[in-house]
Enzyme design. Structure first.
Site, PDB file in Angstrom:
ATOM      1  CE  LYS A   1      -3.738   2.157   2.733  1.00  0.00           C
ATOM      2  NZ  LYS A   1      -4.582   2.003   3.932  1.00  0.00           N
TER       3      LYS A   1
ATOM      4  CB  SER B   1      -7.384   4.149   3.210  1.00  0.00           C
ATOM      5  OG  SER B   1      -6.649   3.477   4.215  1.00  0.00           O
TER       6      SER B   1
ATOM      7  CB  SER C   1      -8.109   1.105   5.987  1.00  0.00           C
ATOM      8  OG  SER C   1      -8.679   2.362   6.219  1.00  0.00           O
TER       9      SER C   1
END
Length: 456
Positions: A89, A162, A186
């Protein structure tokens, strides 16, 4: 009808799990070079529409795949992950790649974060960096810098946020598993929206540096709980740079899955935690999953109230790190609203947050004194429409409050949770089942999640 992007039959090699790849490498029927080339070609073909990655390490991946192939030929593989393609990520540092945090790319990181260092030591192939929303504050992955990240199950839907790019990449076969992060849902929400498994570890179990917070952890998203366990075997090791990291637990997370069963497990099932508004289809699918757990021998008891709605204290805790984060007057309004909220936090708000968080912890400990695991929907609704929450969405409003209502409580009190797929709506949208436990129950959650996957 689900999008063919998530159909393994379309490109089977890109959807193989960790153990299948490792076996092929060991027997010489597959090569890390072949897998890397196929995965990179699939990324090149699908990523322009999905926007799962914003940066690809193509040259380095192919070089490392060649080195990995040589190790396998020599019988000196570093681990089960040697030659396995993974993604990382955005805001988790990978040396030589930008940590953009949803904004236009700046300077490349100069060192690997702890978990990336562990992945490299294990021989994993880090394909690239996956997208996230600006400042992680919007529950969909959509930025001015990189565009709209789409859900590979249904391109009209978002993979959430996210860790939206991480989920999109994993669901579409653009990596074997992904590393995301979770400060309030997330990892688990994107996993639920794309039909994956996603594990939010106990705070400190996976070292997190730089940028430690009293809430956010890194963890895996994968197409099975078993692959999450393989990831945890590598990344859940102390590093020395994270002052909040836990001592080594010496747990083999994959071995913990062997013989896993739901028989005798004390399950507290809460359909709404006492405050959630759950979509009827989601509620019905989760009820079916609970019935399956009971048939498998779990001792299930329904509890109507878990805790008070923690949304206000969650937003206070989350927003404190954003008080100096305003980038420009052109920030989308959804971000501006959170920054305005952060700027207005008072000392009294902070003390109230600590007091109410203590009560939340006591409530959850009360549940875990009687039960092994707390089970609920992961999200009360299916994947949101891609444009929801951005740029005009109200991240302080009812829709966002409800969206993270099942996931954010455990972040506030450092407890682990796992999301596993438990079915699909009439439209083909995935539904996630959340399993939460007390601190350090990560291995148990993965074992029960694995057992659940065998009965659905």
């Amino acid at each position: 009808m689900r999008n063919p992007m998530v159909d393994p039959a379309a490109d089977p090699l890109c959807f193989q799990d960790v153990e299948s790849l490792a076996l092929g490498y060991r027997q010489g029927t597959r090569s890390p070079i072949e897998v890397a080339e196929r995965m990179l070609a699939r990324i090149e073909r699908l990523n322009p529409e999905l926007c799962a990655y914003y940066e690809i390490a193509r040259t380095q991946v192919l070089e490392l795949a060649s080195v990995s192939a040589a190790r396998h030929r020599a019988g000196t593989a570093l681990s089960m992950l040697d030659g396995v393609p993974v993604s990382v990520k955005d805001h988790i540092d990978v040396s030589g790649m930008a940590s953009a945090r949803g904004y236009p790319m700046g300077a490349a990181a100069t060192q690997d974060s702890p978990l990336v260092a562990r992945l490299r030591e294990a021989g994993a192939l880090i394909l690239g960096k996956t997208t996230m929303p600006e400042l992680s504050v919007i529950p969909v992955t959509h930025t001015r810098a990189f565009g709209l990240t789409r859900n590979p199950v249904d391109l009209s839907r978002s993979p959430g946020g996210s860790s939206g790019g991480a989920a999109a990449a994993t669901g579409a076969g653009l990596c074997t598993f992904a590393i995301g992060s979770d400060g309030g849902g997330s990892i688990r929400l994107p996993a639920a929206f794309v039909g994956l498994a996603g594990h939010k570890p106990t705070l400190g179990r996976v070292p997190y540096h730089p940028g430690q917070t009293d809430r956010t952890v890194a963890g895996p998203l994968a197409r099975s709980v078993r692959d999450c366990a393989h990831a945890m075997n590598v990344i859940a090791r102390p590093d020395g740079r994270d002052w909040m990291e836990l001592p080594a637990d010496r747990v083999d997370y994959v071995a913990a899955l062997e013989g896993a069963s739901l028989a005798g497990v004390r399950v507290a099932y809460s359909p709404d935690y006492g405050y959630q508004k759950v979509d009827p289809q989601v509620a019905a699918i989760v009820e079916v999953a609970i019935e399956a757990m009971a048939r498998a021998g779990a001792h299930v008891r329904r509890i109507d109230r878990v805790c008070e709605d923690p949304f206000r204290i969650y937003m206070t805790q989350a927003a404190l790190r954003l008080r100096s984060a305003r980038r420009s007057t052109e920030d989308p309004s959804a971000i501006t609203g959170v920054l305005d909220f952060a700027a207005a936090i008072t000392p009294e708000d902070i003390q109230r947050m600590y007091d109410e968080r203590n009560r939340l912890g006591a409530d959850l400990l009360g549940v875990f004194r009687q039960y092994d695991v707390l089970v609920s929907p992961t999200s009360p609704v299916p994947a949101p429409v891609s444009a929801d929450f951005y740029p005009e969405g109200d991240t302080l409003g009812e829709a966002n409050r409800n969206l993270i209502g099942f996931t954010c409580p455990v972040n506030l009190v450092h407890m682990p949770a796992l999301s596993v797929n438990c079915g699909y709506t009439r439209e083909g949208w995935p539904v996630g089942l959340q399993m939460a436990g007390p601190k350090a129950s990560d291995a148990g959650l993965l074992a029960w999640g694995h057992a659940f996957e065998q009965i659905v």
